[in-house]
Design a protein around this motif. Structure first.
Motif, PDB file in Angstrom:
ATOM      1  N   LEU A 119       0.843  -1.198   0.000  1.00 57.11           N
ATOM      2  CA  LEU A 119       0.000   0.000   0.000  1.00 57.11           C
ATOM      3  C   LEU A 119       0.874   1.242   0.000  1.00 57.11           C
ATOM      4  O   LEU A 119       2.034   1.201   0.408  1.00 57.11           O
ATOM      5  CB  LEU A 119      -0.866   0.033   1.261  1.00 57.11           C
ATOM      6  N   ALA A 120       0.284   2.354  -0.437  1.00 57.59           N
ATOM      7  CA  ALA A 120       0.966   3.653  -0.325  1.00 57.59           C
ATOM      8  C   ALA A 120       0.116   4.537   0.584  1.00 57.59           C
ATOM      9  O   ALA A 120      -1.067   4.756   0.318  1.00 57.59           O
ATOM     10  CB  ALA A 120       1.119   4.291  -1.700  1.00 57.59           C
ATOM     11  N   ALA A 121       0.747   5.022   1.651  1.00 57.02           N
ATOM     12  CA  ALA A 121      -0.012   5.806   2.638  1.00 57.02           C
ATOM     13  C   ALA A 121       0.557   7.206   2.781  1.00 57.02           C
ATOM     14  O   ALA A 121       1.766   7.433   2.672  1.00 57.02           O
ATOM     15  CB  ALA A 121       0.028   5.120   3.999  1.00 57.02           C
ATOM     16  N   ALA A 122      -0.363   8.122   3.052  1.00 56.38           N
ATOM     17  CA  ALA A 122       0.002   9.488   3.413  1.00 56.38           C
ATOM     18  C   ALA A 122      -0.991   9.912   4.491  1.00 56.38           C
ATOM     19  O   ALA A 122      -1.902   9.158   4.838  1.00 56.38           O
ATOM     20  CB  ALA A 122      -0.085  10.387   2.176  1.00 56.38           C
ATOM     21  N   LEU A 123      -0.819  11.109   5.005  1.00 60.16           N
ATOM     22  CA  LEU A 123      -1.803  11.574   6.002  1.00 60.16           C
ATOM     23  C   LEU A 123      -3.175  11.743   5.356  1.00 60.16           C
ATOM     24  O   LEU A 123      -4.198  11.444   5.966  1.00 60.16           O
ATOM     25  CB  LEU A 123      -1.334  12.892   6.619  1.00 60.16           C
ATOM     26  N   ILE A 124      -3.191  12.207   4.111  1.00 59.84           N
ATOM     27  CA  ILE A 124      -4.477  12.515   3.465  1.00 59.84           C
ATOM     28  C   ILE A 124      -5.352  11.276   3.260  1.00 59.84           C
ATOM     29  O   ILE A 124      -6.558  11.396   3.158  1.00 59.84           O
ATOM     30  CB  ILE A 124      -4.279  13.268   2.117  1.00 59.84           C
ATOM     31  N   ASN A 125      -4.769  10.078   3.187  1.00 61.55           N
ATOM     32  CA  ASN A 125      -5.599   8.864   3.027  1.00 61.55           C
ATOM     33  C   ASN A 125      -5.420   7.907   4.200  1.00 61.55           C
ATOM     34  O   ASN A 125      -5.644   6.706   4.062  1.00 61.55           O
ATOM     35  CB  ASN A 125      -5.303   8.175   1.690  1.00 61.55           C
ATOM     36  N   ARG A 126      -5.023   8.438   5.347  1.00 63.84           N
ATOM     37  CA  ARG A 126      -4.773   7.594   6.523  1.00 63.84           C
ATOM     38  C   ARG A 126      -5.968   6.704   6.868  1.00 63.84           C
ATOM     39  O   ARG A 126      -5.830   5.514   7.154  1.00 63.84           O
ATOM     40  CB  ARG A 126      -4.380   8.505   7.692  1.00 63.84           C
ATOM     41  N   ALA A 127      -7.193   7.273   6.852  1.00 65.14           N
ATOM     42  CA  ALA A 127      -8.371   6.508   7.288  1.00 65.14           C
ATOM     43  C   ALA A 127      -8.586   5.267   6.404  1.00 65.14           C
ATOM     44  O   ALA A 127      -8.942   4.200   6.906  1.00 65.14           O
ATOM     45  CB  ALA A 127      -9.614   7.389   7.271  1.00 65.14           C
ATOM     46  N   ALA A 128      -8.376   5.404   5.106  1.00 66.64           N
ATOM     47  CA  ALA A 128      -8.575   4.269   4.194  1.00 66.64           C
ATOM     48  C   ALA A 128      -7.567   3.161   4.507  1.00 66.64           C
ATOM     49  O   ALA A 128      -7.893   1.963   4.438  1.00 66.64           O
ATOM     50  CB  ALA A 128      -8.433   4.727   2.746  1.00 66.64           C
ATOM     51  N   ILE A 129      -6.354   3.540   4.846  1.00 70.58           N
ATOM     52  CA  ILE A 129      -5.316   2.558   5.201  1.00 70.58           C
ATOM     53  C   ILE A 129      -5.712   1.833   6.490  1.00 70.58           C
ATOM     54  O   ILE A 129      -5.640   0.602   6.591  1.00 70.58           O
ATOM     55  CB  ILE A 129      -3.948   3.277   5.390  1.00 70.58           C
ATOM     56  N   VAL A 130      -6.156   2.605   7.474  1.00 68.97           N
ATOM     57  CA  VAL A 130      -6.546   2.019   8.762  1.00 68.97           C
ATOM     58  C   VAL A 130      -7.730   1.071   8.567  1.00 68.97           C
ATOM     59  O   VAL A 130      -7.746  -0.045   9.092  1.00 68.97           O
ATOM     60  CB  VAL A 130      -6.870   3.140   9.780  1.00 68.97           C
ATOM     61  N   ASP A 131      -8.720   1.482   7.783  1.00 67.63           N
ATOM     62  CA  ASP A 131      -9.882   0.609   7.539  1.00 67.63           C
ATOM     63  C   ASP A 131      -9.449  -0.710   6.909  1.00 67.63           C
ATOM     64  O   ASP A 131      -9.933  -1.779   7.277  1.00 67.63           O
ATOM     65  CB  ASP A 131     -10.897   1.296   6.609  1.00 67.63           C
ATOM     66  N   PHE A 132      -8.531  -0.629   5.957  1.00 70.93           N
ATOM     67  CA  PHE A 132      -8.034  -1.851   5.313  1.00 70.93           C
ATOM     68  C   PHE A 132      -7.373  -2.769   6.348  1.00 70.93           C
ATOM     69  O   PHE A 132      -7.643  -3.969   6.392  1.00 70.93           O
ATOM     70  CB  PHE A 132      -7.026  -1.487   4.203  1.00 70.93           C
ATOM     71  N   LEU A 133      -6.515  -2.200   7.179  1.00 75.84           N
ATOM     72  CA  LEU A 133      -5.793  -3.022   8.167  1.00 75.84           C
ATOM     73  C   LEU A 133      -6.769  -3.662   9.156  1.00 75.84           C
ATOM     74  O   LEU A 133      -6.635  -4.833   9.503  1.00 75.84           O
ATOM     75  CB  LEU A 133      -4.761  -2.167   8.920  1.00 75.84           C
ATOM     76  N   LEU A 134      -7.763  -2.903   9.567  1.00 79.23           N
ATOM     77  CA  LEU A 134      -8.714  -3.448  10.544  1.00 79.23           C
ATOM     78  C   LEU A 134      -9.585  -4.530   9.916  1.00 79.23           C
ATOM     79  O   LEU A 134      -9.950  -5.495  10.572  1.00 79.23           O
ATOM     80  CB  LEU A 134      -9.568  -2.327  11.143  1.00 79.23           C
ATOM     81  N   GLU A 135      -9.875  -4.368   8.638  1.00 76.90           N
ATOM     82  CA  GLU A 135     -10.698  -5.389   7.984  1.00 76.90           C
ATOM     83  C   GLU A 135      -9.888  -6.662   7.712  1.00 76.90           C
ATOM     84  O   GLU A 135     -10.326  -7.767   7.978  1.00 76.90           O
ATOM     85  CB  GLU A 135     -11.264  -4.814   6.676  1.00 76.90           C
ATOM     86  N   LYS A 136      -8.685  -6.492   7.181  1.00 79.53           N
ATOM     87  CA  LYS A 136      -7.899  -7.679   6.760  1.00 79.53           C
ATOM     88  C   LYS A 136      -7.091  -8.303   7.891  1.00 79.53           C
ATOM     89  O   LYS A 136      -6.687  -9.460   7.789  1.00 79.53           O
ATOM     90  CB  LYS A 136      -6.936  -7.315   5.615  1.00 79.53           C
ATOM     91  N   GLN A 137      -6.780  -7.522   8.906  1.00 82.71           N
ATOM     92  CA  GLN A 137      -6.012  -8.021  10.062  1.00 82.71           C
ATOM     93  C   GLN A 137      -4.746  -8.786   9.657  1.00 82.71           C
ATOM     94  O   GLN A 137      -4.544  -9.935  10.105  1.00 82.71           O
ATOM     95  CB  GLN A 137      -6.903  -8.915  10.942  1.00 82.71           C
ATOM     96  N   PRO A 138      -3.891  -8.213   8.835  1.00 77.95           N
ATOM     97  CA  PRO A 138      -2.634  -8.912   8.534  1.00 77.95           C
ATOM     98  C   PRO A 138      -1.816  -9.067   9.819  1.00 77.95           C
ATOM     99  O   PRO A 138      -1.832  -8.181  10.667  1.00 77.95           O
ATOM    100  CB  PRO A 138      -1.921  -7.970   7.552  1.00 77.95           C
ATOM    101  N   GLU A 139      -1.110 -10.208   9.924  1.00 77.79           N
ATOM    102  CA  GLU A 139      -0.381 -10.446  11.174  1.00 77.79           C
ATOM    103  C   GLU A 139       0.800  -9.495  11.349  1.00 77.79           C
ATOM    104  O   GLU A 139       0.991  -8.902  12.395  1.00 77.79           O
ATOM    105  CB  GLU A 139       0.128 -11.885  11.162  1.00 77.79           C
TER     106      GLU A 139
END
Ligand code: 3SL
Length: 241
Positions: A119-139
């Protein structure tokens, strides 16, 4: 889920691959990538080498491509764009593929390109990154800062802290349980201290100062905003998000 922060691509462990890896270059490559995709860009293809970028992009129809390049903060001669997210308007980028090479951000993406999720993250799309992590729960999750030519960058670290802080707020997990290394604890502390004045923090950052000397104040302002774009830049094939 354990989050590890590496301040630069060079600091990532050599013979390991995490379940999910996130490249961060708040100033400005990952902010630009998120902006292009949110504005309807067909895809973003990243290159460390300018000659390779030219060779590959030439096989693409002219009206369907844009070339963006930055070296030392300045635009590469002959390319349509430099690395300012503010230039990536929907009118310009919609339906087109952005071929991009920047000094540090593209190196971070290349270092993690073999991970199952990139993934590519910045502050402007932080929420989308967090939602992905919470949904997929990668170890195992690596957050890899781009830094500047191999050294630590405040703005990438605070973005890692912003991601972790949001996960902690949403799940009530303790920082100790979430953090895979001390760098992440440090990033959370940095974000907690500066969350109400991220632009002020960027004024202390060496790359922030470099961009201010190049009269990119509006870029700093734009990139210091949190959660304004609901976009998840994810690698589709090696080097293409
Ligand atoms: O180094 C990079 O990848 C760039 O994002 C730097 S700049 O902000 O475009 O100067």
């Amino acid at each position: 889920m354990k989050l590890f922060l590496y301040h630069t691509p060079e600091l990532t462990p050599k013979d390991e691959i995490p379940d999910c890896a996130i490249a961060v270059d708040v100033l400005r490559a990952t902010s630009t990538i998120a902006t292009v995709l949110a504005a309807g860009g067909e895809a973003v293809q990243v290159f460390s080498d300018l000659e390779k970028l030219i060779e590959v992009s030439e096989q693409w129809p002219v009206e369907k491509r844009l070339r963006a390049g930055e070296r030392g903060g300045a635009k590469v001669t002959g390319f349509e764009l430099g690395n300012s997210p503010l230039d990536c308007t929907p009118e310009l980028v919609h339906g087109r593929r952005l071929f991009i090479s920047t000094t540090n951000g593209t190196r971070a993406l290349q270092r993690i390109q073999n991970s199952p999720s990139v993934l590519a993250a910045a502050l402007i799309n932080r929420a989308a990154i967090v939602d992905f992590l919470l949904e997929k729960q990668p170890e195992t999750v690596w957050i890899v800062g781009s830094g500047w030519e191999g050294s630590f960058a405040l703005e990438d670290t605070v973005c890692a802290g912003a991601i972790a802080h949001s996960i902690i707020e949403k799940t009530h997990v303790s920082p100790d349980k979430l953090a895979g290394n001390d760098e992440l604890i440090g990033a959370i502390a940095l974000y907690t201290q500066w969350q109400d004045n991220l632009l002020g923090l960027f004024h202390h950052a060496s790359h922030g100062k470099r961009l201010l000397r190049l009269e990119c104040h509006e870029d700093l302002k734009y990139c210091s905003q949190t959660d304004i774009l609901d976009v998840l830049p994810m690698q589709q094939e090696i080097g293409v998000l």
